[in-house]
Design a protein around this motif. Structure first.
Motif, PDB file in Angstrom:
ATOM      1  N   LEU A  84     -16.190 -24.895  -0.818  1.00 18.88           N
ATOM      2  CA  LEU A  84     -15.358 -25.818  -0.001  1.00 18.88           C
ATOM      3  C   LEU A  84     -14.021 -25.311   0.226  1.00 18.88           C
ATOM      4  O   LEU A  84     -13.278 -25.217   1.404  1.00 18.88           O
ATOM      5  CB  LEU A  84     -15.446 -27.164  -0.217  1.00 18.88           C
ATOM      6  N   VAL A  85     -13.413 -24.904  -1.010  1.00 14.22           N
ATOM      7  CA  VAL A  85     -12.090 -24.580  -0.783  1.00 14.22           C
ATOM      8  C   VAL A  85     -11.823 -23.279   0.048  1.00 14.22           C
ATOM      9  O   VAL A  85     -10.808 -23.185   0.784  1.00 14.22           O
ATOM     10  CB  VAL A  85     -11.438 -24.259  -2.340  1.00 14.22           C
ATOM     11  N   GLU A  86     -12.886 -22.173  -0.287  1.00 13.91           N
ATOM     12  CA  GLU A  86     -12.929 -21.073   0.315  1.00 13.91           C
ATOM     13  C   GLU A  86     -12.953 -21.236   1.952  1.00 13.91           C
ATOM     14  O   GLU A  86     -12.218 -20.461   2.829  1.00 13.91           O
ATOM     15  CB  GLU A  86     -13.937 -20.168  -0.048  1.00 13.91           C
ATOM     16  N   ARG A  87     -13.730 -22.280   2.280  1.00 23.72           N
ATOM     17  CA  ARG A  87     -13.995 -22.549   3.803  1.00 23.72           C
ATOM     18  C   ARG A  87     -12.619 -22.921   4.328  1.00 23.72           C
ATOM     19  O   ARG A  87     -12.140 -22.801   5.554  1.00 23.72           O
ATOM     20  CB  ARG A  87     -15.223 -23.314   3.983  1.00 23.72           C
ATOM     21  N   ALA A  88     -12.336 -23.939   3.470  1.00 31.26           N
ATOM     22  CA  ALA A  88     -10.841 -24.598   3.846  1.00 31.26           C
ATOM     23  C   ALA A  88      -9.611 -23.554   4.329  1.00 31.26           C
ATOM     24  O   ALA A  88      -9.071 -23.634   5.359  1.00 31.26           O
ATOM     25  CB  ALA A  88     -10.338 -25.730   3.249  1.00 31.26           C
ATOM     26  N   LEU A  89      -9.330 -22.440   3.320  1.00 33.69           N
ATOM     27  CA  LEU A  89      -8.645 -21.511   3.490  1.00 33.69           C
ATOM     28  C   LEU A  89      -8.969 -20.636   4.705  1.00 33.69           C
ATOM     29  O   LEU A  89      -7.926 -20.161   5.312  1.00 33.69           O
ATOM     30  CB  LEU A  89      -8.555 -20.847   2.156  1.00 33.69           C
ATOM     31  N   ALA A  90      -9.954 -20.399   4.709  1.00 32.24           N
ATOM     32  CA  ALA A  90     -10.394 -19.460   6.012  1.00 32.24           C
ATOM     33  C   ALA A  90     -10.314 -20.184   7.244  1.00 32.24           C
ATOM     34  O   ALA A  90      -9.774 -19.487   8.204  1.00 32.24           O
ATOM     35  CB  ALA A  90     -12.014 -19.071   5.708  1.00 32.24           C
ATOM     36  N   ARG A  91     -10.330 -21.545   7.408  1.00 34.68           N
ATOM     37  CA  ARG A  91     -10.296 -22.316   8.465  1.00 34.68           C
ATOM     38  C   ARG A  91      -8.765 -22.410   8.944  1.00 34.68           C
ATOM     39  O   ARG A  91      -8.441 -22.248   9.954  1.00 34.68           O
ATOM     40  CB  ARG A  91     -11.060 -23.528   8.542  1.00 34.68           C
ATOM     41  N   VAL A  92      -8.002 -22.823   7.950  1.00 32.54           N
ATOM     42  CA  VAL A  92      -6.490 -23.178   8.114  1.00 32.54           C
ATOM     43  C   VAL A  92      -5.735 -22.384   7.280  1.00 32.54           C
ATOM     44  O   VAL A  92      -5.199 -23.070   6.146  1.00 32.54           O
ATOM     45  CB  VAL A  92      -6.200 -24.584   8.204  1.00 32.54           C
ATOM     46  N   PRO A  93      -5.548 -21.204   7.292  1.00 34.69           N
ATOM     47  CA  PRO A  93      -5.032 -20.555   6.305  1.00 34.69           C
ATOM     48  C   PRO A  93      -3.390 -20.694   6.111  1.00 34.69           C
ATOM     49  O   PRO A  93      -2.798 -20.181   4.978  1.00 34.69           O
ATOM     50  CB  PRO A  93      -5.033 -18.906   6.611  1.00 34.69           C
ATOM     51  N   ALA A  94      -2.889 -21.382   6.817  1.00 30.55           N
ATOM     52  CA  ALA A  94      -1.326 -21.685   6.894  1.00 30.55           C
ATOM     53  C   ALA A  94      -1.218 -23.232   6.757  1.00 30.55           C
ATOM     54  O   ALA A  94      -0.044 -23.555   7.305  1.00 30.55           O
ATOM     55  CB  ALA A  94      -0.688 -21.109   7.950  1.00 30.55           C
ATOM     56  N   ALA A  95      -2.141 -23.933   6.397  1.00 32.60           N
ATOM     57  CA  ALA A  95      -1.848 -25.255   6.481  1.00 32.60           C
ATOM     58  C   ALA A  95      -0.646 -25.563   5.723  1.00 32.60           C
ATOM     59  O   ALA A  95      -0.361 -25.120   4.415  1.00 32.60           O
ATOM     60  CB  ALA A  95      -3.098 -26.024   5.761  1.00 32.60           C
ATOM     61  N   ARG A  96       0.094 -26.785   6.075  1.00 39.94           N
ATOM     62  CA  ARG A  96       1.463 -27.190   5.705  1.00 39.94           C
ATOM     63  C   ARG A  96       1.234 -28.420   4.858  1.00 39.94           C
ATOM     64  O   ARG A  96       1.952 -29.144   4.066  1.00 39.94           O
ATOM     65  CB  ARG A  96       2.439 -27.113   6.749  1.00 39.94           C
ATOM     66  N   VAL A  97       0.198 -29.108   5.407  1.00 44.37           N
ATOM     67  CA  VAL A  97      -0.306 -30.579   4.521  1.00 44.37           C
ATOM     68  C   VAL A  97      -1.581 -30.520   4.352  1.00 44.37           C
ATOM     69  O   VAL A  97      -2.582 -30.379   5.282  1.00 44.37           O
ATOM     70  CB  VAL A  97       0.120 -31.723   5.626  1.00 44.37           C
ATOM     71  N   VAL A  98      -1.810 -30.737   2.925  1.00 42.29           N
ATOM     72  CA  VAL A  98      -3.230 -30.856   2.520  1.00 42.29           C
ATOM     73  C   VAL A  98      -3.364 -31.985   1.695  1.00 42.29           C
ATOM     74  O   VAL A  98      -2.746 -32.603   1.146  1.00 42.29           O
ATOM     75  CB  VAL A  98      -3.446 -29.768   1.334  1.00 42.29           C
ATOM     76  N   VAL A  99      -4.719 -32.707   1.759  1.00 42.14           N
ATOM     77  CA  VAL A  99      -5.137 -34.022   1.442  1.00 42.14           C
ATOM     78  C   VAL A  99      -6.493 -33.817   0.570  1.00 42.14           C
ATOM     79  O   VAL A  99      -7.268 -33.100   1.194  1.00 42.14           O
ATOM     80  CB  VAL A  99      -5.181 -35.101   2.137  1.00 42.14           C
TER      81      VAL A  99
END
Length: 261
Positions: A84-99
């Motif tokens: 799940l973490v890998e998919r999140a980073l692949a989808r939004v690699p420059a996310a500034r706000v994470v929940v």
């Protein structure tokens, strides 16, 4: 190097093997590394032999290269959730706000924050024990942990700003809790396991509100089972999210991602 003489290691292996631990040698090494005295070693081996999860015996779990602290009454992070973490980073690699919603120990949030240098991290859980545990695990990333029921726990200022919303919701159907391995069934909080009649009750609640909290292009990610994946995809789509399923056969992980247009 082991803290105690070889016979202590050998005795631990014998005891763990007798208890049915498949990886007795590896577990014995981890327990020896965590025990501070011979008496503590004996007690830790006895706890593990009685069925207490290894992670709760040694006080930590490995998750995506991090040593995440865990304690009794808190859900132990699973290695499959690394997908799940890998998919999140692949989808939004420059996310500034994470929940990290339904955060448990905070492992997912910590792993995301470790990979996203400088991201603003928030986590939330309804269970006070999980909140206490997560606060320790995300402190190194200046993370904020909130107590409460799903989105009610989050600061209103996050609405419409979240780049990655990871929600490792409970998804075991209520009448299947008794079929879980004893390590989960007997030692983890039911609130972290029980997803209602079909296992999707909490997922539906999260999907219904997520679009209001996500930034444009932000994504919601949940872990689910192979059987539940089609219904989860439909739920995401009905909430206005662009939904997709990703599967990792190696970890037997199924992650549904929903992107806000």
């Amino acid at each position: 190097m082991p803290l105690f003489p070889a016979p202590s290691y050998d005795s631990a292996v014998v005891a763990l093997r007798a208890a049915g631990c498949v990886f007795a040698e590896d577990e014995a090494r981890l327990i020896l590394g965590a025990a501070r005295t011979p008496d503590e070693l004996t007690a830790m081996v006895a706890r593990r032999a009685s069925g207490v999860p290894l992670e709760l015996v040694v006080g930590w779990a490995e998750f995506r290269g991090l040593r995440v602290g865990v304690e009794p009454g808190v859900f132990v992070p699973r290695r499959r959730t690394e997908f799940l973490v890998e998919r999140a980073l692949a989808r939004v690699p420059a996310a500034r706000v994470v929940v990290d919603l339904c955060c448990g120990s905070g492992a997912v949030g910590a792993a995301l924050a470790a990979a996203l240098d400088g991201a603003e991290l928030h986590a939330a859980d309804i269970d006070p024990a999980a909140v206490r545990c997560a606060r320790r695990n995300v402190a190194a990333y200046d993370g904020h942990v909130h107590a409460g029921d799903l989105f009610e726990a989050l600061p209103a200022r996050l609405r419409g700003r979240i780049g990655i919303l990871a929600a490792n919701v409970p998804y075991v159907p209520s009448d299947e809790i008794g079929l879980l391995p004893a390590e989960a069934r007997d030692h983890e909080p039911r609130v972290a396991l029980d997803g209602g009649t079909d296992g999707l009750d909490v997922l539906r609640r999260v999907a219904a509100e997520a679009p209001d909290w996500l930034a444009p292009g932000g994504c919601l990610l949940v872990e689910t089972s192979e059987r539940q994946a089609p219904a989860a995809l439909d739920t995401f789509a009905r909430s206005g999210l662009t939904a997709e399923l990703a599967v990792c056969d190696e970890l037997f992980a199924h992650v549904v991602t929903g992107v806000r247009p």
